[in-house]
Design a protein around this motif. Structure first.
Motif, PDB file in Angstrom:
ATOM      1  N   UNK A  57       0.680  -1.185  -0.150  1.00 33.03           N
ATOM      2  CA  UNK A  57       0.011   0.044   0.171  1.00 33.03           C
ATOM      3  C   UNK A  57       0.925   1.385  -0.021  1.00 33.03           C
ATOM      4  N   UNK A  58       2.331   1.067  -0.004  1.00 31.48           N
ATOM      5  CA  UNK A  58       3.009   2.234   0.155  1.00 31.48           C
ATOM      6  C   UNK A  58       4.000   2.033  -0.896  1.00 31.48           C
ATOM      7  N   UNK A  59       4.936   2.920  -0.824  1.00 31.19           N
ATOM      8  CA  UNK A  59       6.264   2.929  -2.072  1.00 31.19           C
ATOM      9  C   UNK A  59       7.320   2.047  -1.041  1.00 31.19           C
ATOM     10  N   UNK A  60       7.177   1.344  -0.145  1.00 31.15           N
ATOM     11  CA  UNK A  60       8.161   0.837   0.899  1.00 31.15           C
ATOM     12  C   UNK A  60       8.305  -0.487   0.236  1.00 31.15           C
ATOM     13  N   UNK A  61       9.685  -0.976   0.533  1.00 34.98           N
ATOM     14  CA  UNK A  61       9.890  -2.258  -0.196  1.00 34.98           C
ATOM     15  C   UNK A  61      10.463  -3.026   0.765  1.00 34.98           C
ATOM     16  N   UNK A  62      10.146  -4.189   1.033  1.00 37.09           N
ATOM     17  CA  UNK A  62      10.783  -4.972   2.185  1.00 37.09           C
ATOM     18  C   UNK A  62      12.036  -5.932   1.476  1.00 37.09           C
ATOM     19  N   UNK A  63      13.311  -5.708   1.708  1.00 37.09           N
ATOM     20  CA  UNK A  63      14.291  -6.546   1.144  1.00 37.09           C
ATOM     21  C   UNK A  63      13.918  -7.945   1.270  1.00 37.09           C
ATOM     22  N   UNK A  64      13.874  -8.574   2.533  1.00 31.92           N
ATOM     23  CA  UNK A  64      13.744  -9.750   2.672  1.00 31.92           C
ATOM     24  C   UNK A  64      12.604 -10.551   2.271  1.00 31.92           C
ATOM     25  N   UNK A  65      13.016 -11.764   2.044  1.00 36.74           N
ATOM     26  CA  UNK A  65      11.709 -12.662   1.572  1.00 36.74           C
ATOM     27  C   UNK A  65      11.950 -14.082   2.296  1.00 36.74           C
ATOM     28  N   UNK A  66      11.156 -15.065   1.665  1.00 39.31           N
ATOM     29  CA  UNK A  66      11.226 -16.372   2.213  1.00 39.31           C
ATOM     30  C   UNK A  66      12.704 -17.073   1.782  1.00 39.31           C
ATOM     31  N   UNK A  67      13.334 -16.505   0.639  1.00 46.11           N
ATOM     32  CA  UNK A  67      14.656 -17.319   0.489  1.00 46.11           C
ATOM     33  C   UNK A  67      15.806 -16.461   1.099  1.00 46.11           C
ATOM     34  N   UNK A  68      15.529 -15.351   2.005  1.00 48.20           N
ATOM     35  CA  UNK A  68      16.792 -14.727   2.412  1.00 48.20           C
ATOM     36  C   UNK A  68      17.186 -15.443   3.606  1.00 48.20           C
ATOM     37  N   UNK A  69      18.542 -15.469   3.914  1.00 45.34           N
ATOM     38  CA  UNK A  69      19.091 -16.120   5.049  1.00 45.34           C
ATOM     39  C   UNK A  69      18.489 -15.863   6.396  1.00 45.34           C
ATOM     40  N   UNK A  70      18.488 -16.795   7.358  1.00 47.88           N
ATOM     41  CA  UNK A  70      17.814 -16.275   8.731  1.00 47.88           C
ATOM     42  C   UNK A  70      19.009 -15.626   9.362  1.00 47.88           C
ATOM     43  N   UNK A  71      18.453 -14.872  10.346  1.00 49.99           N
ATOM     44  CA  UNK A  71      19.402 -13.845  10.949  1.00 49.99           C
ATOM     45  C   UNK A  71      19.501 -14.084  12.604  1.00 49.99           C
ATOM     46  N   UNK A  72      18.739 -14.966  13.066  1.00 45.45           N
ATOM     47  CA  UNK A  72      18.779 -15.369  14.460  1.00 45.45           C
ATOM     48  C   UNK A  72      18.810 -17.032  14.749  1.00 45.45           C
ATOM     49  N   UNK A  73      19.718 -17.465  15.338  1.00 40.95           N
ATOM     50  CA  UNK A  73      19.518 -18.954  15.785  1.00 40.95           C
ATOM     51  C   UNK A  73      18.691 -18.874  17.180  1.00 40.95           C
TER      52      UNK A  73
END
Length: 103
Positions: A57-73
């Motif tokens: 709904x805005x011009x904001x883009x989320x860089x991460x998706x389901x293929x992005x590496x995990x960041x928190x173990x």
């Protein structure tokens, strides 16, 4: 504008106020503690749902998706998750990439 965000897990943060604005040269980054299938979670929470809607709904883009590496173990559950997101306004994305340096 650069905003670094930490949303504690029990917090009821609602980012819906971001929906009606056009952003320029904006970076929102941090640990939103959001859940959404868009980021490989099996479930979603209110924050994850709201952030997913913002990207539509805005011009904001989320860089991460389901293929992005995990960041928190998560040691207690022996799982990996992705509570960290980078959200950009659409104007600077041609020169920006994201990279997870450590997990």
């Amino acid at each position: 504008m650069l905003c670094i965000i930490y949303n504690p897990p029990a917090n009821n943060y609602n980012p819906a106020h971001l929906n009606d604005t056009e952003y320029h040269q904006t970076i929102l980054a941090g640990d939103f503690n959001e859940h959404s299938p868009l980021w490989s979670y099996k479930d979603h929470n209110k924050i994850g749902e709201a952030l997913g809607n913002i990207s539509h709904t805005t011009n904001l883009i989320i860089l991460q998706d389901r293929d992005s590496p995990s960041t928190l173990p998560h040691r207690a559950h022996n799982t990996l998750s992705r509570p960290d997101l980078t959200i950009l306004s659409s104007d600077p994305t041609t020169n920006i990439t994201s990279k997870c340096l450590t997990t």
